[in-house]
Design an enzyme around this catalytic site. Structure first.
Site, PDB file in Angstrom:
ATOM      1  NE  ARG A 122       3.671   4.334  -6.921  1.00 13.02           N
ATOM      2  CZ  ARG A 122       3.925   5.577  -6.527  1.00 13.02           C
ATOM      3  NH1 ARG A 122       5.097   5.893  -6.005  1.00 13.02           N
ATOM      4  NH2 ARG A 122       3.010   6.509  -6.661  1.00 13.02           N
TER       5      ARG A 122
ATOM      6  CG  HIS B 158       2.341   6.502  -3.019  1.00  7.08           C
ATOM      7  ND1 HIS B 158       3.051   5.333  -2.898  1.00  7.08           N
ATOM      8  CD2 HIS B 158       1.098   6.134  -3.439  1.00  7.08           C
ATOM      9  CE1 HIS B 158       2.284   4.301  -3.238  1.00  7.08           C
ATOM     10  NE2 HIS B 158       1.091   4.760  -3.571  1.00  7.08           N
TER      11      HIS B 158
ATOM     12  CG  HIS C 248      -3.389   6.989  -4.027  1.00  4.74           C
ATOM     13  ND1 HIS C 248      -2.593   7.153  -5.136  1.00  4.74           N
ATOM     14  CD2 HIS C 248      -3.014   5.812  -3.475  1.00  4.74           C
ATOM     15  CE1 HIS C 248      -1.783   6.110  -5.256  1.00  4.74           C
ATOM     16  NE2 HIS C 248      -2.024   5.279  -4.254  1.00  4.74           N
TER      17      HIS C 248
ATOM     18  CD  GLU D  93      -2.677   1.352  -3.490  1.00  5.24           C
ATOM     19  OE1 GLU D  93      -2.350   2.534  -3.724  1.00  5.24           O
ATOM     20  OE2 GLU D  93      -1.847   0.469  -3.203  1.00  5.24           O
TER      21      GLU D  93
ATOM     22  CG  HIS E   7      -0.057   3.384   0.471  1.00  2.00           C
ATOM     23  ND1 HIS E   7      -1.002   4.387   0.425  1.00  2.00           N
ATOM     24  CD2 HIS E   7       0.115   2.977  -0.813  1.00  2.00           C
ATOM     25  CE1 HIS E   7      -1.404   4.550  -0.827  1.00  2.00           C
ATOM     26  NE2 HIS E   7      -0.732   3.722  -1.603  1.00  2.00           N
TER      27      HIS E   7
ATOM     28  CD  GLU F 214       0.749   8.068 -11.558  1.00  2.00           C
ATOM     29  OE1 GLU F 214       1.370   8.387 -10.536  1.00  2.00           O
ATOM     30  OE2 GLU F 214       0.252   6.948 -11.730  1.00  2.00           O
TER      31      GLU F 214
HETATM   32 MN    MN Z   1      -0.747   3.651  -3.787  1.00  2.00          MN
END
Ligand code: MN
Ligand code: MN
Length: 386
Positions: free
Chosen positions: A94, A97, A99, A104, A143, A166
């Protein structure tokens, strides 16, 4: 006196009366007040559904990588917490990115993975995770997550905002891909042409070779580690609670200091096991059934009561203050439920303890029962039974 001054004054005198210094009170977590506001979804004649079949829902898929999400869009009642079930294939990641709208928290169900996170103080940490381990990334911290080894990995992500989506997720390729090469060249001291071969749109899942088991010192970034870790080995510890009905691991801010907005629980229910009727004064509850089948009840006042059956892969949600219970629906198989609260401090009031706290004569009158029966009620917190 201005409104603010007046409130400050009133607060000060209340604290003094309670024998508390202002700092002591300020250190307390802010109460979750969402339950105070009228909510059309929760104010109807019937309670809305509180179950969503997450693992049966449509996934975002790229190769062997997938993500399924449960937000207010899929499960409208879940305003305080959202969740994602993510699977990464060997070599899958992943991408980098952050948020903007949520912290999280994650629980590793299967396989192994590695995260790298950077904080606003410029400190970084790379951690490897096994099944039963959890992580917590404060809101906005950058992260990435990589699958480790030759087997796929599966983890459940929990976000402390049901409106997480998203659109609140900012990916590195999306950003770089939309920034002019001239600016990137200046920023990163590379020739402009170098950026023509960068991805132009969000990659989301990226793929590379299986990562090295040990990160070579020369590949380590030169940043200092943070004072408290983003990783906690939840199931490597003894369960905090062990009963005939099952066992529970619970980890909040007290044991995992960085996890200021989430408390995580693994609840194992033996066949027929019951997590007794209770409510949480300070937090919403999000549930993901890892294995087995459970019956969850929800009490919403004004005679509103709803029971739903959850299979493995289903997600549930209990609003702050609503009465509920969780029971293993099977008489021969165990069940395991992942539970997350949107507060770092766990609070619950259990039915058995509430009754035990009241005088017998009061319960006799309130429930219209003879003393002989009231005497037989549990005199302690039952918590788990069967
Ligand atoms: Mn994340
Ligand atoms: Mn609960």
């Amino acid at each position: 006196m201005s409104e603010l001054t007046r409130r400050g004054f009133l607060l000060g005198s209340t604290l003094a009366a309670a024998g508390l210094r202002e700092e002591e009170v300020m250190a307390q977590p802010a109460p979750n007040t969402t339950a105070n506001q009228p909510d059309p979804l929760l104010d109807g004649e019937e309670l809305p559904t509180f179950r969503f079949a997450l693992e049966k829902s449509e996934a975002k898929v790229q190769g062997g990588n997938s993500a399924r999400e449960a937000t207010v869009k899929q499960l409208p009642i879940s305003k305080g917490i959202a969740g994602v079930s993510m699977r990464l294939e060997p070599g899958g990641m992943r991408e980098l990115h952050w948020h903007a709208t949520a912290a999280e928290w994650a629980f590793v169900v299967e396989g192994r993975c590695r995260t790298t996170v950077v904080d606003p103080e410029g400190r970084a940490e790379t951690n490897d995770f096994d099944p039963g381990d959890i992580w917590y990334f404060p809101r906005g911290h950058g992260h990435s997550i990589q699958c480790l080894g030759n087997k796929p990995c599966h983890f459940i992500l929990v976000f402390d905002n049901g409106y997480f989506s998203e659109f609140g997720t900012f990916s590195i390729t999306d950003w770089i891909g939309h920034t002019p090469s001239r600016l990137l060249a200046k920023n990163l001291s590379l020739p402009e042409e170098a950026f023509t071969r960068f991805p132009k749109n969000e990659v989301y899942f990226a793929r590379g070779p299986v990562p090295p088991e040990q990160i070579q010192p020369e590949h380590r970034r030169v940043l200092n580690p943070p004072p408290v870790s983003h990783k906690f080995r939840m199931l490597a510890e003894e369960p905090h609670s062990l009963h005939s009905g099952g066992r529970e691991w619970r980890v909040g801010q007290e044991r995992f200091p960085i996890s200021t907005t989430i408390t995580g629980v693994i609840l194992d229910l033996n066949p027929g096991g019951l997590r007794e009727l209770h409510w949480h004064p300070n937090a919403d509850e999000w549930q993901y059934v890892i294995s087995g089948r459970v019956r969850v009840t929800l009490f919403g006042a004004h005679g509103r009561y709803r029971e739903e059956t959850f299979d493995a892969g289903d997600v549930g949600y209990i609003p702050t203050g609503y009465g509920h219970s969780i029971e293993n629906a099977s008489n021969d198989k165990p069940a395991r439920v992942l539970i997350a609260f949107n507060s770092g401090h766990y609070q619950a009031i259990d039915l058995s303890l509430w009754l035990a706290a009241n005088p017998d004569y009061l319960l006799m009158a309130n429930l219209g029962q003879p003393e002989a029966l009231i005497e037989k009620l549990p005199r302690r917190r039952v918590f788990l039974t069967k």
